[in-house]
Design an enzyme around this catalytic site. Structure first.
Site, PDB file in Angstrom:
ATOM      1  CB  CYS A  35      -4.808  -1.257  -0.756  1.00 26.29           C
ATOM      2  SG  CYS A  35      -4.763  -0.085   0.615  1.00 26.29           S
ATOM      3  CG  HIS A  41      -6.167  -3.415   4.159  1.00 23.09           C
ATOM      4  ND1 HIS A  41      -6.462  -3.792   2.872  1.00 23.09           N
ATOM      5  CD2 HIS A  41      -6.159  -2.051   4.155  1.00 23.09           C
ATOM      6  CE1 HIS A  41      -6.605  -2.708   2.125  1.00 23.09           C
ATOM      7  NE2 HIS A  41      -6.436  -1.635   2.879  1.00 23.09           N
ATOM      8  CG  HIS A  43      -7.601   2.148   5.863  1.00 25.32           C
ATOM      9  ND1 HIS A  43      -6.248   2.404   5.840  1.00 25.32           N
ATOM     10  CD2 HIS A  43      -7.858   1.449   4.738  1.00 25.32           C
ATOM     11  CE1 HIS A  43      -5.721   1.895   4.738  1.00 25.32           C
ATOM     12  NE2 HIS A  43      -6.681   1.295   4.045  1.00 25.32           N
ATOM     13  CG  ASP A  80     -17.864   2.564  13.286  1.00 28.20           C
ATOM     14  OD1 ASP A  80     -16.644   2.480  13.026  1.00 28.20           O
ATOM     15  OD2 ASP A  80     -18.310   2.682  14.453  1.00 28.20           O
ATOM     16  CD  GLU A 125      -7.015   4.450   2.473  1.00 26.77           C
ATOM     17  OE1 GLU A 125      -7.852   3.873   1.782  1.00 26.77           O
ATOM     18  OE2 GLU A 125      -5.817   4.589   2.134  1.00 26.77           O
TER      19      GLU A 125
HETATM   20 NI    NI Z   1      -6.634   0.308   2.231  1.00 30.34          NI
END
Ligand code: NI
Length: 136
Positions: A35, A41, A43, A80, A125
């Site tokens: 992370c 990255h 989710h 979003d 998450e």
């Molecule tokens: Ni993450």
């Protein structure tokens, strides 16, 4: 009158990076693992928004779920398909862990709830990790 809770489930996708600039790169990598990857990255978040109160005797509704969806969308729409570290004004300076996100989202959502009171937010998450907040 009975007190009941109703829940609306919403979804959003977002990028982030967990990184504390007060720590060294080595500490960040050790604490946050993948992370902490510098180039972000993503989710697919799921969130349950729970409102508590007494049903309106005229409608039978505690809160109109369409109205609750609309106010949740006002908040979700700011996250979003965005980068949580860079794009969201009310997350500036916040390490976007699930714990910190659920509190920040609460602060945005609680004043917008059209009827009843916000009782709980559960933020997933991943399908295996969630954080919840009840405003305490
Ligand atoms: Ni993450």
């Amino acid at each position: 009158m009975p007190k009941v809770r109703v829940t609306r489930r919403v979804h959003f996708s977002a990028a982030h990076r967990l990184h504390n600039p007060a720590l060294t790169d080595e500490e960040n990598a050790r604490i946050y693992g993948p992370c902490n990857h510098p180039n972000w990255h993503g989710h697919n978040y799921e969130m349950d928004v729970t409102v508590e109160g007494e049903p309106d005797p005229r409608t039978g509704y505690l809160v109109d779920l369409g109205e609750l969806r609309d106010v949740a969308d006002e908040v979700i729409g700011q996250m979003d398909h965005r980068n949580l570290n860079l794009d969201v004004p009310w997350l500036q300076g916040v390490i976007p862990s699930t714990e910190n996100l659920v509190v920040a989202i609460w602060n945005q959502l609680a004043p917008r709830v059209p009827r009843g009171r916000l009782a709980r937010i559960v933020l997933w998450e991943t399908p295996r990790n969630y954080a919840e907040y009840t405003g305490e």
